[in-house]
Design an enzyme around this catalytic site. Sequence first.
Site, PDB file in Angstrom:
ATOM      1  N   GLU A  18     -14.012   9.277  -5.781  1.00 32.84           N
ATOM      2  CA  GLU A  18     -13.207   8.974  -6.958  1.00 32.84           C
ATOM      3  C   GLU A  18     -12.744   7.529  -6.878  1.00 32.84           C
ATOM      4  OE1 GLU A  18      -8.745  10.380  -5.742  1.00 32.84           O
ATOM      5  OE2 GLU A  18     -10.120  11.943  -6.364  1.00 32.84           O
ATOM      6  N   PRO A  19     -12.589   6.862  -8.016  1.00 36.86           N
ATOM      7  CA  PRO A  19     -12.131   5.474  -7.993  1.00 36.86           C
ATOM      8  C   PRO A  19     -10.671   5.399  -7.555  1.00 36.86           C
ATOM      9  CG  PRO A  19     -12.324   6.256 -10.254  1.00 36.86           C
ATOM     10  CD  PRO A  19     -12.839   7.342  -9.376  1.00 36.86           C
ATOM     11  N   LYS A  20     -10.307   4.324  -6.937  1.00 42.25           N
ATOM     12  CA  LYS A  20      -8.924   4.059  -6.546  1.00 42.25           C
ATOM     13  C   LYS A  20      -8.339   3.123  -7.596  1.00 42.25           C
ATOM     14  CE  LYS A  20      -5.251   3.098  -3.910  1.00 42.25           C
ATOM     15  NZ  LYS A  20      -4.372   2.433  -4.811  1.00 42.25           N
ATOM     16  N   TRP A  21      -7.553   3.679  -8.496  1.00 44.14           N
ATOM     17  CA  TRP A  21      -6.899   2.886  -9.533  1.00 44.14           C
ATOM     18  C   TRP A  21      -5.661   2.232  -8.954  1.00 44.14           C
ATOM     19  CZ3 TRP A  21     -10.481   2.604 -12.906  1.00 44.14           C
ATOM     20  CH2 TRP A  21     -11.278   3.690 -13.210  1.00 44.14           C
TER      21      TRP A  21
END
Length: 69
Positions: A18-21
């Site tokens: 998952e992307p790290k926002w």
Amino acid sequence: MLSTPVPEPDLRPGWAGEPKWDGFRAAVSADGGRVLLRSRRGTEMGPAFPEVVAGAVQLPDATARDGVM
């Protein structure tokens, strides 16, 4: 808890990512009605996020979670 930037994720078959926002990464632990919310460096973050602490009180004893706020 520490993410590393990469140009393209290299995930093995069956793995997910998952992307790290932008935000705050923290670990929360709940045990015996006591909740600790800490950064990866150990800084107490509970006073800055009282709503997270209030919600974590409902977790079962001996629970630990890692997440982004």
